[in-house]
Design a protein around this motif. Sequence first.
Motif, short mmCIF file in Angstrom:
data_model
loop_
_atom_site.label_atom_id
_atom_site.label_comp_id
_atom_site.label_asym_id
_atom_site.label_seq_id
_atom_site.Cartn_x
_atom_site.Cartn_y
_atom_site.Cartn_z
N LYS A 69 0.84 -1.20 0.00
CA LYS A 69 0.00 0.00 0.00
C LYS A 69 0.88 1.25 0.00
O LYS A 69 0.65 2.18 -0.77
CB LYS A 69 -0.88 0.02 1.24
CG LYS A 69 -2.07 -0.90 1.19
CD LYS A 69 -2.94 -0.55 2.39
CE LYS A 69 -3.78 -1.67 2.87
NZ LYS A 69 -4.46 -1.33 4.13
N TYR A 70 1.85 1.28 0.88
CA TYR A 70 2.77 2.41 0.92
C TYR A 70 3.39 2.62 -0.46
O TYR A 70 3.44 3.73 -0.99
CB TYR A 70 3.86 2.21 1.98
CG TYR A 70 5.12 2.97 1.66
CD1 TYR A 70 5.17 4.35 1.80
CD2 TYR A 70 6.23 2.31 1.14
CE1 TYR A 70 6.29 5.06 1.44
CE2 TYR A 70 7.36 3.01 0.79
CZ TYR A 70 7.39 4.38 0.93
OH TYR A 70 8.51 5.07 0.56
N LEU A 122 0.77 3.90 -3.00
CA LEU A 122 0.34 5.27 -2.70
C LEU A 122 1.40 6.31 -3.05
O LEU A 122 1.07 7.44 -3.40
CB LEU A 122 -0.02 5.40 -1.21
CG LEU A 122 -1.32 4.74 -0.76
CD1 LEU A 122 -1.44 4.79 0.76
CD2 LEU A 122 -2.53 5.40 -1.41
N THR A 123 2.66 5.92 -2.97
CA THR A 123 3.71 6.92 -3.18
C THR A 123 4.37 6.80 -4.55
O THR A 123 5.32 7.52 -4.83
CB THR A 123 4.81 6.81 -2.09
OG1 THR A 123 5.30 5.47 -2.07
CG2 THR A 123 4.27 7.16 -0.72
N GLU A 170 -5.95 3.84 -3.42
CA GLU A 170 -6.15 5.27 -3.13
C GLU A 170 -7.54 5.54 -2.57
O GLU A 170 -7.69 6.33 -1.64
CB GLU A 170 -5.94 6.12 -4.38
CG GLU A 170 -4.50 6.54 -4.57
CD GLU A 170 -4.31 7.40 -5.80
OE1 GLU A 170 -3.16 7.70 -6.10
OE2 GLU A 170 -5.30 7.78 -6.46
N PRO A 191 -7.54 3.24 1.41
CA PRO A 191 -6.23 2.82 1.94
C PRO A 191 -6.35 1.91 3.16
O PRO A 191 -5.36 1.32 3.58
CB PRO A 191 -5.55 4.15 2.33
CG PRO A 191 -6.47 5.24 1.96
CD PRO A 191 -7.77 4.68 1.55
N MET A 192 -7.54 1.78 3.70
CA MET A 192 -7.70 0.94 4.89
C MET A 192 -8.11 -0.49 4.55
O MET A 192 -8.31 -1.32 5.43
CB MET A 192 -8.74 1.55 5.81
CG MET A 192 -8.33 2.89 6.38
SD MET A 192 -9.71 3.60 7.28
CE MET A 192 -9.79 2.46 8.66
N LEU A 252 9.54 2.05 6.70
CA LEU A 252 9.08 2.25 5.33
C LEU A 252 10.24 2.72 4.46
O LEU A 252 10.40 2.27 3.32
CB LEU A 252 7.94 3.27 5.26
CG LEU A 252 6.59 2.86 5.87
CD1 LEU A 252 5.58 4.00 5.70
CD2 LEU A 252 6.05 1.59 5.23
N LEU A 276 11.09 8.89 0.62
CA LEU A 276 9.91 8.13 1.04
C LEU A 276 8.75 8.40 0.09
O LEU A 276 7.94 7.52 -0.18
CB LEU A 276 9.55 8.59 2.46
CG LEU A 276 8.79 7.66 3.37
CD1 LEU A 276 9.46 6.31 3.46
CD2 LEU A 276 8.69 8.28 4.76
N LEU A 277 8.68 9.63 -0.42
CA LEU A 277 7.59 10.01 -1.31
C LEU A 277 7.95 9.88 -2.78
O LEU A 277 7.15 10.22 -3.65
CB LEU A 277 7.16 11.46 -1.01
CG LEU A 277 6.39 11.66 0.30
CD1 LEU A 277 6.33 13.12 0.66
CD2 LEU A 277 4.97 11.10 0.15
N ARG A 332 0.13 13.09 -3.14
CA ARG A 332 0.94 11.95 -2.73
C ARG A 332 1.37 12.09 -1.27
O ARG A 332 1.30 11.14 -0.50
CB ARG A 332 2.18 11.87 -3.64
CG ARG A 332 2.84 10.52 -3.65
CD ARG A 332 4.15 10.55 -4.44
NE ARG A 332 3.96 11.03 -5.79
CZ ARG A 332 4.97 11.44 -6.57
NH1 ARG A 332 6.21 11.41 -6.12
NH2 ARG A 332 4.75 11.88 -7.77
N GLN A 380 -1.52 11.39 0.94
CA GLN A 380 -1.82 9.95 0.99
C GLN A 380 -0.94 9.26 2.02
O GLN A 380 -1.39 8.41 2.77
CB GLN A 380 -1.57 9.32 -0.39
CG GLN A 380 -2.54 9.75 -1.45
CD GLN A 380 -3.76 8.86 -1.50
OE1 GLN A 380 -3.90 7.93 -0.72
NE2 GLN A 380 -4.66 9.17 -2.40
N TYR A 440 -2.21 7.60 5.37
CA TYR A 440 -1.93 6.17 5.50
C TYR A 440 -1.23 5.87 6.82
O TYR A 440 -1.44 4.81 7.42
CB TYR A 440 -1.05 5.74 4.31
CG TYR A 440 -0.61 4.30 4.39
CD1 TYR A 440 -1.56 3.29 4.39
CD2 TYR A 440 0.73 3.97 4.44
CE1 TYR A 440 -1.16 1.96 4.47
CE2 TYR A 440 1.13 2.66 4.52
CZ TYR A 440 0.18 1.66 4.53
OH TYR A 440 0.57 0.36 4.61
N GLN A 484 -7.37 7.83 9.34
CA GLN A 484 -6.94 7.04 8.19
C GLN A 484 -7.97 7.15 7.07
O GLN A 484 -7.64 7.08 5.90
CB GLN A 484 -6.77 5.57 8.59
CG GLN A 484 -5.48 5.31 9.33
CD GLN A 484 -5.40 3.89 9.85
OE1 GLN A 484 -6.30 3.09 9.66
NE2 GLN A 484 -4.31 3.58 10.52
#
Lengths: 391, 391
Positions: free
Chosen positions: A239-240, A243-244, A269, A272-273, B237, B301-302, B358, B361, B365, B373
């Motif tokens: 998911k991370y 999403l990114t 998107e 996300p849960m 992450l 990270l993004l 992004r 998100q 998240y 969330q």
Amino acid sequence: MKAVGLITEYNPFHNGHAYHAQQARQVTNADVVVTVMSGNYVQRGEPAIFNKWRRTELALAGGVDLVYELPFAFAVQPAHIFAEGALTILYDLGVREIVFGAEHAELDFMALAKVAHKQLVDHADFKQDYRQTYATQFNDVLETIIGFRLENPNDLLGFAYANAAIALGWADEMVLTPIQRVKAGYHDASLPGGHIASATALRSASEDVSAYVSPQAADWLSEGPETYAWSDKWFDLLKYKVLTTPVEQLELIYQLNDGLAYRLKRLIETNPMVTWDDFQATFKSKRYTQARLQRTLLYTLLQITTEEMKQARPYLRLLGSNGKGRQYVKQQRESITLPTLNRVGKDDLTDLLQLDFRAGQLYQYCAQQIAYQSFSQDVRRQPIFYEETES
Amino acid sequence: MKAVGLITEYNPFHNGHAYHAQQARQVTNADVVVTVMSGNYVQRGEPAIFNKWRRTELALAGGVDLVYELPFAFAVQPAHIFAEGALTILYDLGVREIVFGAEHAELDFMALAKVAHKQLVDHADFKQDYRQTYATQFNDVLETIIGFRLENPNDLLGFAYANAAIALGWADEMVLTPIQRVKAGYHDASLPGGHIASATALRSASEDVSAYVSPQAADWLSEGPETYAWSDKWFDLLKYKVLTTPVEQLELIYQLNDGLAYRLKRLIETNPMVTWDDFQATFKSKRYTQARLQRTLLYTLLQITTEEMKQARPYLRLLGSNGKGRQYVKQQRESITLPTLNRVGKDDLTDLLQLDFRAGQLYQYCAQQIAYQSFSQDVRRQPIFYEETES
């Protein structure tokens, strides 16, 4: 010295695998049993229950003489690519006979494949993008000629080996010998009586499994899997990742084509849960098997692009051997053509071993026990040498 | 109607901010107080303690009439880019006077910046890549001319606003009015007596903070931060990201240049179990500030590339207003030139709003409470309208 080849996942190695190795040696009268084993991930797009080194240890203790790794670019693929990778490695090692378990050992898989192959090649509708549905198309043809389809997983794999031998031009050099699978079906989920259970049953068993595996394997199994398979925990990383990552970059990922990248991104998107179970139910479609989807998500998690997959080449990565195995490799040395990686150098990590290194890093990173988190999969690893005790 | 502008992070909004807004209105005799506030991430490369909508609510309740978002591409940047972004937005909204807190409110920041700027432009060693060290270079020049450096964080920000006004050609149109900061220093970590505490102290306070913030903010603070800042959880992450991303792709990331991508990858590959604290100690260097490193890791990270950052343009995103604020926007409508995003459309998410979407998100998240969330940061969000109760 004569060698017999096995194509395996050993997820994990159990008595049925020991029987397979012993039978293979016996029916072919081979001196050494060589196995090509999936590395840290299996064909269904999941991490193996134990890492490749631990699975190698169990295999060597269980009667296998040589364990080579089937690289990620072949191991985590549809059956026909899986088979081509495995055969390429075995052939290069001088192996000309492969023994595999089949639900219908009475069939001559090579003969069937030759007939089906000829029909398919002659067929007007033969498609450019045949790779996706190779097995299915062969099976369709098979049904029209011989009146039945191959439905059992091990029969299908045997058929894939035969097709691969034909595709690689080795149909007349390679001997494929099926042996009857005993008792436990491939996917049986519960433990049977006797000494042989399916790997599926062993992975999910909560009761004592020492009747079906070696004491070492029983011990490890009691500690639980080394890393979690697809579950909310892995799914969290996915998911991370989704999403990114912009959709144009997701589209570069192997098999995340045909709008799948966009669908994946949109699904996550907008919710996300979502849990792994709910996600799977939504993402699945008639067009793709569960295994195909899991593989695709694994490619995504590992950021494996179509380009990288295209460039991936087979190589020989010895994971472990005993004395006899070592002797055999020495004997074959002259005729080996594939690159050999016994000691992994710095350049290998960014070249030949690139995908396996990355896959191993994720595997190691997700390891549940601290002992295995610090257990490097590739850097500075040397093949295991298994000393046989006199019997 | 006359407006005064504030440049803020409100992380979180407290009595000192309310005082700032009230003073700004008073000293400039303005009808409306317009603030440009960082979105979900602050300049130090960290997520804000509450998301931008909650922080907007607190600001409106605390006496601000209009809250606009400072987009990620400006908010999470060195001071000079941060300042240019904020000024661009305020200027476009018709704001010509900015009030900011300073440790030395007696200084004429614009005058200082003009002198320093002239010296710097005339200077033979003026560098092409001046952006990285703009503030430092200005400060060096400042020291040679006026005999002292600006060392306090709010003084430095004021100086950055003045430099930005000069760089944007608005030095003669924009009035910068410093007001004396009261009591709590910017980075003071412990709660003082009185009613004003630093945001830093409030974020880390374990005792009751209701003396320093509104009841709503005190309530939220007692629930803890909405998302975790840099810590082992976020770092997990990042590790996954770095382990699964080839170095050539990491090198595309904004500011992950000069071998930093390789160093980052190497550090994590060789020790995937490293903790955030140990990692920081190793990764830090004299060349980069802690804030710069955190920002760089956040870009990583993004997956924000240099190319994306280059293409990012400022826009007007109204987060919230009261009746007076709304009236002011109506009055300004004709002269606004920047794109306005009051309702976010599908195309905005992949175009103008791309980076903020992004970033939002990821923020959402990582939210610790389930309620947040499912609290979309951008899709279908409309500005908050704050109804003032008669006083």
